[in-house]
Design an enzyme around this catalytic site. Structure first.
Site, PDB file in Angstrom:
ATOM      1  N   LYS A  44       0.919  -1.289   0.128  1.00 21.29           N
ATOM      2  CA  LYS A  44       0.035  -0.003  -0.026  1.00 21.29           C
ATOM      3  C   LYS A  44       0.780   1.183  -0.005  1.00 21.29           C
ATOM      4  CE  LYS A  44      -0.819   0.118   4.959  1.00 21.29           C
ATOM      5  NZ  LYS A  44      -0.215   1.384   5.402  1.00 21.29           N
ATOM      6  N   LYS A  55       0.431  -0.078  10.395  1.00 13.33           N
ATOM      7  CA  LYS A  55       1.550   0.482   9.518  1.00 13.33           C
ATOM      8  C   LYS A  55       1.331   2.079   9.157  1.00 13.33           C
ATOM      9  CE  LYS A  55       4.267  -3.221   9.392  1.00 13.33           C
ATOM     10  NZ  LYS A  55       3.571  -3.888  10.427  1.00 13.33           N
ATOM     11  N   ASP A  56       2.256   2.685   8.746  1.00 13.11           N
ATOM     12  CA  ASP A  56       2.285   3.994   8.771  1.00 13.11           C
ATOM     13  C   ASP A  56       1.273   4.469   7.214  1.00 13.11           C
ATOM     14  OD1 ASP A  56       3.651   4.999  10.820  1.00 13.11           O
ATOM     15  OD2 ASP A  56       5.536   4.695   9.812  1.00 13.11           O
ATOM     16  N   LYS A  57       0.628   5.471   7.354  1.00 14.00           N
ATOM     17  CA  LYS A  57       0.023   5.810   6.080  1.00 14.00           C
ATOM     18  C   LYS A  57       1.263   6.457   4.995  1.00 14.00           C
ATOM     19  CE  LYS A  57      -3.256   9.037   4.362  1.00 14.00           C
ATOM     20  NZ  LYS A  57      -4.544  10.281   4.684  1.00 14.00           N
TER      21      LYS A  57
END
Length: 370
Positions: A47, A76-78
């Protein structure tokens, strides 16, 4: 985070982090291989610019299941490119055509059936590939990389744990003081922020006053596990195990129950938490049990490469550990994405303030005329 102790002194090199999402790449490492059969579907996804919850919601909608049927091992980080596993329970149905989810921000890398639910924390670790741009004093950074590879860094919980401007810690303390929070996930997040702050405080205090040396009564952990035991005295056998990294020094994840270390180690932790008694009391009465977490974080396979873009770092960390906690020991970095968020927030706040001021002036003028 800036007030926490630096193990090697504050870095003199500077750099920009996350100028673009591809500067921060994270790849999950599972401790098992999918079994190939069962009612659970494991979907491996890359992503870009999406957070974990957003992807989970997309998967639930596509598979026509309740969002609770979609699980993941960790968030998880954007503002990154991340490769992450999701589990979707779909009993008695054919395998969906997951590839139809592909877009410019999401790619299905693989999928397989599995016999068990994917649970939070079911990770061996994460591989990080970070690109630092506009780097200065690269010699200092490289020198620190060599030290970190041998000794490690303080195993602090990173800024992400505390939310923008530390709001999760503030809300967590309000909740422990009696404020009601209905959302279960938010309650867990706020409790975790308070607990993590306490851990960071103890680690920083100990490293400031005692460095990395062992203390009598230390609670040590077996490397790679959550098992621990107390060392009333450090004999040569136990000290050898520490040097060989078979065991690790630890600090508290606070909760109810008696303090686990003894003697000098217990005294040091008590001193470190002296100003946080309300946090301790709140965590004890929130139903959390005492646990331990390694004092130091030791990255695996830490290497660097100078490229036309800047300095590229690659390493593996155990699950639950923060790349930014390692990075802060190497370089005085600024997170470009975070700065952009702060700038946007400030601009929006100014617009609201100006609007409210204008409305108040109109109201005042109306009252004066009447």
């Amino acid at each position: 985070m800036s007030e926490l102790h630096y193990l090697y002194g504050k870095p003199t090199g500077t750099a920009d982090l996350r100028t673009v999402n591809s500067d921060f790449i994270v790849k999950e490492i599972l401790p098992f291989s999918p079994s190939g059969e069962g009612e659970h579907h494991l979907v491996h996804i890359r992503k870009d610019g999406l957070n974990t919850v957003q992807v989970a919601e997309m998967l639930a909608k596509f598979a026509k299941v309740h969002p609770k049927e979609v699980t993941y091992a960790g968030q998880k980080d954007k503002n990154a490119i991340t490769e992450q596993w999701f589990g979707i329970r779909i009993p008695g149905k054919e395998t969906p055509a997951w590839i139809e989810l592909n877009s410019d921000r999401l790619t299905v890398l693989s999928s397989s059936r599995h016999s068990k639910k994917l649970r939070i924390g079911a990770l061996l670790g994460n591989r990080f590939i970070l690109t630092l741009r506009n780097v200065t004093n690269v010699e200092d950074i490289i020198s620190r990389i060599e030290k970190v590879s041998q000794i490690g860094v303080p195993n602090y919980f990173g800024e992400q744990r505390f939310g923008h401007d530390g709001k999760n810690l503030v809300l967590g303390r309000q909740m422990l003081a009696g404020k009601k929070v209905k959302d279960r996930n938010k309650r867990s997040m706020y409790l975790s922020a308070v607990r993590s702050h306490l851990f960071n405080t103890v680690v920083s205090y100990r490293l400031t006053h005692y460095g990395t040396r062992p203390l009598a009564g230390d609670c040590v952990m077996l490397a790679g596990s959550k098992s621990f035991f107390v060392t009333p005295e450090w004999d040569l056998v136990v000290l050898k195990r520490l040097i060989e990294k078979d065991i690790q020094l630890s600090a508290p994840l606070w909760g109810r129950g008696k303090m686990l270390p003894q003697g000098e180690a217990a005294e040091v932790e008590t001193q470190a938490m002296a100003d946080l008694t309300e946090d301790c009391y709140g965590l004890e009465h929130a139903g959390l049990e005492q646990e331990r977490r390694p004092l130091l974080l030791e990255p695996q396979g830490l290497k660097h490469e100078q490229t036309s873009d800047g300095l590229v770092l690659e390493f593996i960390l155990p699950a639950g550990c923060f790349a930014t906690s390692l990075l802060r020991e190497l370089v005085d970095y600024q997170d470009v994405k975070e700065l952009q968020w702060q700038t946007t927030l400030t601009a929006e706040t100014n617009v609201v303030t100006e609007s409210n001021t204008a409305a108040a002036n109109v109201s005042d003028n109306g009252e004066s005329a009447s």
